[in-house]
Design a protein around this motif. Structure first.
Motif, PDB file in Angstrom:
ATOM      1  N   UNK A   2      59.316  68.458  40.106  1.00  0.00           N
ATOM      2  CA  UNK A   2      60.537  69.119  39.657  1.00  0.00           C
ATOM      3  C   UNK A   2      61.237  68.298  38.582  1.00  0.00           C
ATOM      4  N   UNK A   3      61.219  66.986  38.723  1.00  0.00           N
ATOM      5  CA  UNK A   3      61.833  66.122  37.700  1.00  0.00           C
ATOM      6  C   UNK A   3      61.105  66.284  36.370  1.00  0.00           C
ATOM      7  N   UNK A   4      59.787  66.381  36.405  1.00  0.00           N
ATOM      8  CA  UNK A   4      59.004  66.580  35.174  1.00  0.00           C
ATOM      9  C   UNK A   4      59.345  67.916  34.512  1.00  0.00           C
ATOM     10  N   UNK A   5      59.557  68.947  35.313  1.00  0.00           N
ATOM     11  CA  UNK A   5      59.955  70.251  34.766  1.00  0.00           C
ATOM     12  C   UNK A   5      61.327  70.164  34.096  1.00  0.00           C
ATOM     13  N   UNK A   6      62.246  69.448  34.721  1.00  0.00           N
ATOM     14  CA  UNK A   6      63.578  69.263  34.139  1.00  0.00           C
ATOM     15  C   UNK A   6      63.460  68.532  32.805  1.00  0.00           C
ATOM     16  N   UNK A   7      62.665  67.468  32.788  1.00  0.00           N
ATOM     17  CA  UNK A   7      62.455  66.709  31.548  1.00  0.00           C
ATOM     18  C   UNK A   7      61.880  67.611  30.461  1.00  0.00           C
ATOM     19  N   UNK A   8      60.890  68.416  30.820  1.00  0.00           N
ATOM     20  CA  UNK A   8      60.269  69.321  29.840  1.00  0.00           C
ATOM     21  C   UNK A   8      61.302  70.279  29.247  1.00  0.00           C
ATOM     22  N   UNK A   9      62.155  70.836  30.087  1.00  0.00           N
ATOM     23  CA  UNK A   9      63.172  71.767  29.606  1.00  0.00           C
ATOM     24  C   UNK A   9      64.195  71.069  28.708  1.00  0.00           C
ATOM     25  N   UNK A  10      64.616  69.875  29.089  1.00  0.00           N
ATOM     26  CA  UNK A  10      65.575  69.148  28.253  1.00  0.00           C
ATOM     27  C   UNK A  10      64.943  68.785  26.909  1.00  0.00           C
ATOM     28  N   UNK A  11      63.669  68.410  26.914  1.00  0.00           N
ATOM     29  CA  UNK A  11      62.982  68.096  25.651  1.00  0.00           C
ATOM     30  C   UNK A  11      62.915  69.341  24.762  1.00  0.00           C
ATOM     31  N   UNK A  12      62.677  70.493  25.356  1.00  0.00           N
ATOM     32  CA  UNK A  12      62.670  71.738  24.581  1.00  0.00           C
ATOM     33  C   UNK A  12      64.059  72.016  24.008  1.00  0.00           C
ATOM     34  N   UNK A  13      65.097  71.731  24.776  1.00  0.00           N
ATOM     35  CA  UNK A  13      66.464  71.925  24.297  1.00  0.00           C
ATOM     36  C   UNK A  13      66.759  70.979  23.138  1.00  0.00           C
ATOM     37  N   UNK A  14      66.300  69.726  23.237  1.00  0.00           N
ATOM     38  CA  UNK A  14      66.484  68.770  22.136  1.00  0.00           C
ATOM     39  C   UNK A  14      65.856  69.317  20.850  1.00  0.00           C
ATOM     40  N   UNK A  15      64.650  69.869  20.983  1.00  0.00           N
ATOM     41  CA  UNK A  15      63.953  70.415  19.814  1.00  0.00           C
ATOM     42  C   UNK A  15      64.711  71.617  19.254  1.00  0.00           C
TER      43      UNK A  15
END
Length: 79
Positions: A2-15
């Motif tokens: 779940x933490x990895x999914x959160x990180x992935x979503x935040x990275x997409x938001x950064x982009x």
């Protein structure tokens, strides 16, 4: 996981917010506090966050809602 999914979503938001790769950010969230609490250092390190706050930011650059394992999470970010 779940933490990895959160990180992935935040990275997409950064982009999506067109941040530079090395921009430090502030992250506000609502939902999944137990995952953020348990993995706070890892999440902050991976997304270059100076701050993770268990409330949405009032002056954010981007806000998004997504679902992990049937639970909605609201995240807001700003430089």
């Amino acid at each position: 996981g779940q933490a990895r999914e959160i990180i992935r979503h935040i990275q997409q938001m950064r982009k999506k917010a067109d941040y530079a790769i090395d921009d430090r950010i502030h992250v506000g969230f609502h939902g999944f506090a137990e995952v953020f609490d348990a993995h706070q250092k890892m999440i902050a390190h991976e997304v270059l966050a100076n701050e993770l706050t268990n409330e949405l930011l009032s002056n954010y650059d981007l806000r998004d809602t997504f679902t992990i394992d049937g639970i909605n999470i609201d995240i807001s970010i700003r430089k």
